[in-house]
Design an enzyme around this catalytic site. Sequence first.
Site, PDB file in Angstrom:
ATOM      1  N   SER A 144     -72.608  35.912 131.082  1.00  0.00           N
ATOM      2  CA  SER A 144     -71.638  36.990 130.901  1.00  0.00           C
ATOM      3  C   SER A 144     -72.243  38.077 130.019  1.00  0.00           C
ATOM      4  O   SER A 144     -73.088  37.794 129.158  1.00  0.00           O
ATOM      5  CB  SER A 144     -70.402  36.415 130.214  1.00  0.00           C
ATOM      6  OG  SER A 144     -69.649  37.452 129.613  1.00  0.00           O
ATOM      7  N   CYS A 190     -70.972  39.335 127.602  1.00  0.00           N
ATOM      8  CA  CYS A 190     -70.575  39.180 126.200  1.00  0.00           C
ATOM      9  C   CYS A 190     -71.642  38.450 125.373  1.00  0.00           C
ATOM     10  O   CYS A 190     -71.487  38.288 124.169  1.00  0.00           O
ATOM     11  CB  CYS A 190     -69.224  38.496 126.069  1.00  0.00           C
ATOM     12  SG  CYS A 190     -69.274  36.769 126.463  1.00  0.00           S
ATOM     13  N   TYR A 194     -67.484  31.795 123.281  1.00  0.00           N
ATOM     14  CA  TYR A 194     -67.906  31.798 124.689  1.00  0.00           C
ATOM     15  C   TYR A 194     -69.350  32.300 124.794  1.00  0.00           C
ATOM     16  O   TYR A 194     -70.166  31.743 125.531  1.00  0.00           O
ATOM     17  CB  TYR A 194     -66.951  32.714 125.463  1.00  0.00           C
ATOM     18  CG  TYR A 194     -67.202  32.832 126.930  1.00  0.00           C
ATOM     19  CD1 TYR A 194     -66.984  31.760 127.783  1.00  0.00           C
ATOM     20  CD2 TYR A 194     -67.625  34.040 127.486  1.00  0.00           C
ATOM     21  CE1 TYR A 194     -67.185  31.883 129.140  1.00  0.00           C
ATOM     22  CE2 TYR A 194     -67.824  34.173 128.850  1.00  0.00           C
ATOM     23  CZ  TYR A 194     -67.609  33.093 129.666  1.00  0.00           C
ATOM     24  OH  TYR A 194     -67.800  33.215 131.022  1.00  0.00           O
TER      25      TYR A 194
HETATM   26  O1  GFB Z   1     -60.809  41.984 130.050  1.00  0.00           O
HETATM   27  P1  GFB Z   1     -60.635  41.666 128.624  1.00  0.00           P
HETATM   28  O2  GFB Z   1     -59.591  40.679 128.269  1.00  0.00           O
HETATM   29  O3  GFB Z   1     -61.996  41.160 128.032  1.00  0.00           O
HETATM   30  O4  GFB Z   1     -60.275  43.017 127.840  1.00  0.00           O
HETATM   31  P2  GFB Z   1     -63.267  41.739 127.219  1.00  0.00           P
HETATM   32  C1  GFB Z   1     -60.969  44.219 128.037  1.00  0.00           C
HETATM   33  C2  GFB Z   1     -60.299  45.349 127.260  1.00  0.00           C
HETATM   34  O5  GFB Z   1     -59.042  45.643 127.880  1.00  0.00           O
HETATM   35  C3  GFB Z   1     -59.996  45.034 125.789  1.00  0.00           C
HETATM   36  C4  GFB Z   1     -58.025  45.727 126.908  1.00  0.00           C
HETATM   37  O6  GFB Z   1     -60.229  46.190 125.014  1.00  0.00           O
HETATM   38  C5  GFB Z   1     -58.480  44.722 125.826  1.00  0.00           C
HETATM   39  O7  GFB Z   1     -57.828  44.972 124.598  1.00  0.00           O
HETATM   40  N1  GFB Z   1     -56.718  45.443 127.503  1.00  0.00           N
HETATM   41  C6  GFB Z   1     -55.719  46.344 127.657  1.00  0.00           C
HETATM   42  C7  GFB Z   1     -56.277  44.268 127.994  1.00  0.00           C
HETATM   43  N2  GFB Z   1     -54.634  45.771 128.153  1.00  0.00           N
HETATM   44  C8  GFB Z   1     -54.952  44.479 128.404  1.00  0.00           C
HETATM   45  C9  GFB Z   1     -54.210  43.389 128.924  1.00  0.00           C
HETATM   46  O8  GFB Z   1     -53.035  43.487 129.283  1.00  0.00           O
HETATM   47  N3  GFB Z   1     -54.886  42.189 129.036  1.00  0.00           N
HETATM   48  C10 GFB Z   1     -56.191  42.051 128.647  1.00  0.00           C
HETATM   49  N4  GFB Z   1     -56.782  40.864 128.812  1.00  0.00           N
HETATM   50  N5  GFB Z   1     -56.898  43.078 128.106  1.00  0.00           N
HETATM   51  C11 GFB Z   1     -64.071  39.366 127.722  1.00  0.00           C
HETATM   52  C12 GFB Z   1     -64.485  38.184 126.917  1.00  0.00           C
HETATM   53  O9  GFB Z   1     -64.001  40.407 126.858  1.00  0.00           O
HETATM   54  O10 GFB Z   1     -64.981  39.724 128.707  1.00  0.00           O
HETATM   55  C13 GFB Z   1     -64.949  37.099 127.763  1.00  0.00           C
HETATM   56  O11 GFB Z   1     -63.390  37.795 126.123  1.00  0.00           O
HETATM   57  C14 GFB Z   1     -65.780  37.525 128.948  1.00  0.00           C
HETATM   58  O12 GFB Z   1     -65.699  36.276 126.938  1.00  0.00           O
HETATM   59  C15 GFB Z   1     -65.250  38.755 129.635  1.00  0.00           C
HETATM   60  O13 GFB Z   1     -67.097  37.772 128.543  1.00  0.00           O
HETATM   61  C16 GFB Z   1     -66.170  39.290 130.702  1.00  0.00           C
HETATM   62  O14 GFB Z   1     -64.098  42.600 128.117  1.00  0.00           O
HETATM   63  O15 GFB Z   1     -62.892  42.356 125.920  1.00  0.00           O
END
Ligand code: GFB
Length: 322
Positions: free
Chosen positions: A112, A114, A141
Amino acid sequence: MDKSFDLKGKRIFIAGHRGMVGSALVRRLAGEDCEIVTVARRELDLLDQAGVRRWMEARRPDAVIMAAAKVGGILANDSFPVDFLYENLVVQTNVVEAAFRSGVQKLLFLGSSCIYPKLAPQPIPEDALLTGPLEPTNEWYAVAKIAGLKLCQAYRRQHGVDYISAMPTNLYGPGDNFDLDSSHVVPALMRKAHMAKLTGQKTLQVWGSGRPMREFLHVDDAADAFIWLLKTYSGDGHVNVGSGEDITIAELAGTVVSVVGAGAEIAFDLTKPDGMPRKLMDVSRLFKTGWRPAYSLRDGLEQTYAWFLDHVEKGDIRLGAA
Ligand code: GFB
């Protein structure tokens, strides 16, 4: 070393074939002249080392794609550090070790974006790995995924097997998890926009400031890149897999609202974390091989929304409160 790995007549084990990435790999490999090997979770628990060794010894695949992982969005990662660290470490170690013991010569490990430091240079080149502190919301992770790619590198160095690693950017598409507490941003915003459309709700809550930037890739493009690497790549270093373009979360929310056809205004929930400020990957190593994604973000979101509607109608996705 000859870099090509011909899939013809080969038995390819996809670990995690029920997940979003695994099922995209099954779809992609259906077009190849190879045998796809899978195993149901009730038949084999990948956390069980002895069971994995026995199963691998009995099935003896020619190649393995490690797509089984405990995954989740920013909140799930932050809330369940043990699950994300322990389960990923154990499952990936069991599969890679059992593959080696049973004579598997080619293995593709999926990580990933990350894995890279929180403040890595943008776009992030592969050699930014381990050059700085990780983003705290997903370090558990990330540490597991770094261990996985290092394990493959170690097998390669010590035993000369062709074990390679790919690091995909944020993926989305059919088969994604649409549960608001554990999902990634694309399925979360799609579900929220859909609920707003159904209920006539005026605002759509977006977590964080909307300013973080993310790079998105449709899972069918990702699967295509993985198979391309499986066939053509043989090297010590991992390979970034992405679209090469990123957008702000605020822009993504606007696009999702438009794809869904919801009239809602976007509101930002600053009590929720932003996570990495930006994680655009440098995909030049992959793009130099001639590979390119097929989906634009807009087309990919439309295709995913059509899949979502179909599965809501079938009852596979149950809609509660937005
Ligand atoms: O996709 P996401 O959960 O993962 O969040 P990451 C990406 C961005 O979208 C963050 C925002 O800045 C969240 O705060 N966001 C806005 C939201 N609204 C929402 C919502 O309703 N739900 C979610 N989930 N996010 C992940 C890692 O990071 O990326 C994992 O936690 C993995 O380990 C994955 O690597 C690819 O991009 O921040």
